[in-house]
Design an enzyme around this catalytic site. Structure first.
Site, PDB file in Angstrom:
ATOM      1  CB  ALA A 248      -0.944   0.002   1.190  1.00 13.58           C
TER       2      ALA A 248
ATOM      3  CG  HIS B 267      -5.344   0.238   9.277  1.00 15.62           C
ATOM      4  ND1 HIS B 267      -5.592   1.104   8.222  1.00 15.62           N
ATOM      5  CD2 HIS B 267      -4.367  -0.611   8.841  1.00 15.62           C
ATOM      6  CE1 HIS B 267      -4.789   0.816   7.212  1.00 15.62           C
ATOM      7  NE2 HIS B 267      -4.045  -0.225   7.558  1.00 15.62           N
TER       8      HIS B 267
ATOM      9  CD  GLU C 113      -1.519  -3.102   6.990  1.00 16.80           C
ATOM     10  OE1 GLU C 113      -1.168  -2.289   6.104  1.00 16.80           O
ATOM     11  OE2 GLU C 113      -2.159  -2.756   7.997  1.00 16.80           O
TER      12      GLU C 113
END
Length: 339
Positions: A70, A221, A282
């Site tokens: 990202a 997140h 992640e």
């Protein structure tokens, strides 16, 4: 089955990044853009087997929804042509990983966004990745300017052509900014969380899901600051004469579990409905170290979920069922394998 909804190829072989550096140097020098490098299958195997693949096995997960790194999307760098070439190279590399490990990885695409360029120009790459490469979703950057927020809110009609294509293809988008060029905002510590929170507030302010009732977004997140300030957002929605959040937003928006301590996970599950939470880690991403308080990796989020003592029904939803529902093309792929 345990599906990690949030994986990035943060360990791509060195020639890939070297190409990026050469590409940007050529752009700055007014030279023709170089061609992407030749990367061998062995280089790809080495890059994932010692990293994501090893950790998935060690931590007990079965599959990850995998997308380009990202922070390297860097939509604010170069111009539209640079972004388009870089995006295609990144997505093609994800496809290579998926082809080598089809039981473990499934692709989600980067988009060739660029500041001031219509999001409609990203439709062709989405179609290519879904229809030709077999990807199941995309990462959508609400701020291609890299921290200056020059784009219209996600609820603005300028985004609608892309949303129409998402609905047509039946794919969701993960809201995900890239690197920050604004020194006020650390990329992963501030810019990412800002974007997650900002996107949610934009959804409250607009009526996007009246126009697109089948549109689906994952806010990563853990939803940024949203669960921690849930009362604030419910109160703001009420002050704005919006419907309750469960009707206005949460039929279309989902949060992942990329929250790197137990109290944060506890709060997420206490505040947000179980049907709106997808397991994600992640791994090998923003926070890669070992927590000195626990002796475990910060991003081993499966441990935090296991400490919740979820019922079998809720465990299924978070680890598998919700991901299959939010990513229908993933569900189709798994069913085709008899899973």
């Amino acid at each position: 089955m345990i599906i990690d909804c949030h994986g990035h190829y943060t360990t791509a072989p060195a020639p890939h990044q070297e190409f990026r550096e050469a590409q940007l140097a050529a752009f700055e020098g007014g030279q023709p853009l170089p061609s992407p490098p030749v990367i061998s299958d062995d280089e790809i195997r080495e890059s994932v087997e010692n990293n994501q693949l090893r950790l998935l096995r060690e931590r007990g997960a079965d599959m990850t929804i995998f997308s380009p790194r990202a922070s390297a999307m860097a939509h604010h760098v170069g111009n539209e042509a640079v972004s388009a070439q870089w995006t295609r190279a990144c997505n093609d590399l994800i496809k290579r990983v998926v082809d080598l490990y089809p039981e473990i990885f499934i692709g989600v695409c980067q988009l060739p966004q660029s500041p001031g360029v219509s999001i409609a120009n990203s439709i062709a790459e989405l179609e290519r990745c879904v229809n030709e490469l077999g990807f199941v979703g995309c990462n959508l950057n609400p701020d291609p300017s890299g921290g200056h927020w020059t784009s219209a809110p996600l609820t603005d009609k300028s985004w609608y052509p892309f949303y129409e294509k998402m609905v047509e293809l039946n794919v969701p988008a993960m809201i995900h900014v890239s690197g920050s060029c604004n020194h006020n905002f650390h990329a992963t510590g501030a810019h990412y969380i800002n974007a997650d929170t900002t996107a949610f507030m934009q959804f409250i302010q607009g009526d996007l899901f009246k126009d697109f009732p089948d549109l689906r977004f994952i806010i990563p997140h853990g939803g940024g600051a949203v669960p921690y300030h849930w009362g604030r957002y419910r109160g703001l929605a009420d002050m704005m004469n919006r419907p309750p959040l469960v009707e206005h937003v949460m039929k279309n928006v989902y949060f992942d579990t990329c929250v790197y301590h137990q109290p944060g996970i506890d709060l997420l599950f206490k505040v947000i409905d179980i049907d709106n939470i997808l397991f994600g880690s992640e791994m090998v991403g923003a926070v890669r170290g070992i927590d000195p308080e626990t002796g475990q990796y910060f991003d081993d989020t499966k441990r935090y979920l296991e400490a919740l003592n979820l019922s079998e029904e809720d465990r299924y939803k978070v680890f598998e069922g919700n991901a299959r529902r939010v990513y229908p093309r993933l569900d189709e792929s798994l069913k085709a394998r008899g899973l």
